[in-house]
Write a protein that holds these residues in place. Structure first.
Motif, mmCIF file in Angstrom:
data_model
loop_
_atom_site.group_PDB
_atom_site.id
_atom_site.type_symbol
_atom_site.label_atom_id
_atom_site.label_comp_id
_atom_site.label_asym_id
_atom_site.label_seq_id
_atom_site.Cartn_x
_atom_site.Cartn_y
_atom_site.Cartn_z
ATOM 1 N N ILE A 151 -14.479 -5.432 -5.657
ATOM 2 C CA ILE A 151 -14.182 -5.549 -4.232
ATOM 3 C C ILE A 151 -14.130 -7.027 -3.863
ATOM 4 O O ILE A 151 -15.107 -7.754 -4.058
ATOM 5 C CB ILE A 151 -15.270 -4.839 -3.396
ATOM 6 C CG1 ILE A 151 -15.375 -3.363 -3.801
ATOM 7 C CG2 ILE A 151 -14.990 -4.977 -1.901
ATOM 8 C CD1 ILE A 151 -16.600 -2.654 -3.235
ATOM 9 N N CYS A 179 -10.338 -3.272 -4.868
ATOM 10 C CA CYS A 179 -10.287 -3.081 -3.418
ATOM 11 C C CYS A 179 -10.067 -4.432 -2.761
ATOM 12 O O CYS A 179 -10.846 -5.372 -2.984
ATOM 13 C CB CYS A 179 -11.579 -2.450 -2.912
ATOM 14 S SG CYS A 179 -11.637 -2.256 -1.109
ATOM 15 N N THR A 199 -3.498 -2.893 -4.791
ATOM 16 C CA THR A 199 -4.865 -2.510 -5.132
ATOM 17 C C THR A 199 -5.053 -1.011 -4.932
ATOM 18 O O THR A 199 -4.252 -0.354 -4.267
ATOM 19 C CB THR A 199 -5.886 -3.271 -4.265
ATOM 20 O OG1 THR A 199 -5.613 -3.025 -2.885
ATOM 21 C CG2 THR A 199 -5.815 -4.764 -4.535
ATOM 22 N N PHE A 215 -7.711 0.342 -3.420
ATOM 23 C CA PHE A 215 -8.334 0.546 -2.111
ATOM 24 C C PHE A 215 -8.043 -0.659 -1.224
ATOM 25 O O PHE A 215 -7.766 -1.757 -1.720
ATOM 26 C CB PHE A 215 -9.854 0.734 -2.245
ATOM 27 C CG PHE A 215 -10.258 1.884 -3.110
ATOM 28 C CD1 PHE A 215 -10.331 3.172 -2.606
ATOM 29 C CD2 PHE A 215 -10.562 1.685 -4.460
ATOM 30 C CE1 PHE A 215 -10.708 4.243 -3.412
ATOM 31 C CE2 PHE A 215 -10.944 2.740 -5.276
ATOM 32 C CZ PHE A 215 -11.018 4.024 -4.745
ATOM 33 N N TYR A 216 -8.155 -0.446 0.092
ATOM 34 C CA TYR A 216 -7.842 -1.494 1.059
ATOM 35 C C TYR A 216 -8.808 -1.389 2.229
ATOM 36 O O TYR A 216 -8.991 -0.300 2.796
ATOM 37 C CB TYR A 216 -6.398 -1.329 1.549
ATOM 38 C CG TYR A 216 -5.949 -2.330 2.585
ATOM 39 C CD1 TYR A 216 -5.311 -3.514 2.208
ATOM 40 C CD2 TYR A 216 -6.137 -2.092 3.950
ATOM 41 C CE1 TYR A 216 -4.879 -4.434 3.154
ATOM 42 C CE2 TYR A 216 -5.708 -3.004 4.901
ATOM 43 C CZ TYR A 216 -5.081 -4.170 4.497
ATOM 44 O OH TYR A 216 -4.655 -5.069 5.438
ATOM 45 N N LEU A 254 -15.039 4.211 2.420
ATOM 46 C CA LEU A 254 -14.352 4.225 1.132
ATOM 47 C C LEU A 254 -15.309 4.523 -0.017
ATOM 48 O O LEU A 254 -14.960 5.225 -0.973
ATOM 49 C CB LEU A 254 -13.668 2.873 0.881
ATOM 50 C CG LEU A 254 -12.426 2.554 1.701
ATOM 51 C CD1 LEU A 254 -12.000 1.105 1.463
ATOM 52 C CD2 LEU A 254 -11.278 3.500 1.347
#
Length: 214
Positions: free
Chosen positions: A162, A180, A194, A196-197, A207
């Motif tokens: 992340i 992320c 990516t 996740f955002y 998330l």
């Protein structure tokens, strides 16, 4: 992709908003060199690739000398915790995950990272903390992420890196983790996609919900 059970974090621009103190320290250095101050927005765009690159960007690579880095480190050490805070929602996120499932992989020098984390009372949340000078390579190289995975005994396919910069995305991707992007931070994706955002730091808990520990 398997279920995400392990979380690896960048530090600046991901867990903490350190721009004000970085800007303060860089501008103190620039003042000593008879240069006008930078804005916080300008400084934010310089962060992400380690302290030496930050100082080179702040004073000009053609002008840079190693003594400038040493002086910046002295100044930043003095002002590390003047204004730096966790982003909203980060403390809640950390409380939902056990320390043995989380680590930090930052390009910030290790000693400064530890002083900052101790000052904000965050060290207890992480089993492993890796700085930009902990190993021979820093992000975007995959080595520090691989070392963090090893320390956590984590399956890369169950782990997410992340961060707010393309260095985080590249390091995580090359180490085999999910990624992320934290759009609220200081960096950019450099066009990379990516898994996740997070538009805001408060998006991270939905998330990666974990289970509340308090």
């Amino acid at each position: 992709m398997k279920t995400i059970n392990y979380l690896l974090f960048d530090l600046d621009g991901t867990l903490v908003d350190s721009v004000p103190d970085l800007a303060l320290s860089l501008n103190l250095l620039r003042g000593e060199l008879d240069r006008p101050p930078l804005t916080e927005n300008q400084v934010a765009q310089m962060v992400g690739d380690g302290a030496s690159v930050l100082v080179k960007r702040a004073i000009g690579e053609e002008f840079y000398q190693p003594a400038h880095l040493d002086r910046f480190m002295q100044l930043y050490d003095q002002h590390l915790l003047d204004n730096t805070i966790c982003y909203p929602g980060i403390q809640d996120l950390l409380n939902h995950h056990p320390a043995n499932k989380m680590g930090i992989v930052t390009n910030k020098p290790y000693q400064l990272s530890m002083k900052l984390l101790e000052g904000l009372k965050l060290t207890r949340h992480f089993k492993v903390i890796i700085g930009g000078d902990s190993f021979a390579h820093k992000k975007p190289h995959s080595l520090p992420v691989l070392k963090a995975l090893e320390a956590l005994s984590a399956d890369p396919q169950q782990t997410v890196m992340i961060g707010d910069h393309h260095t985080d995305i590249r390091a995580g991707r090359d180490a085999g983790t999910a990624t992320c992007f934290c759009a609220y931070g200081m960096g950019n994706t450099d066009g990379l996609t990516t898994d996740f955002y997070a538009a805001q730091a408060t998006d991270l808990l939905p998330l990666f919900p974990g289970s509340h520990l308090d």
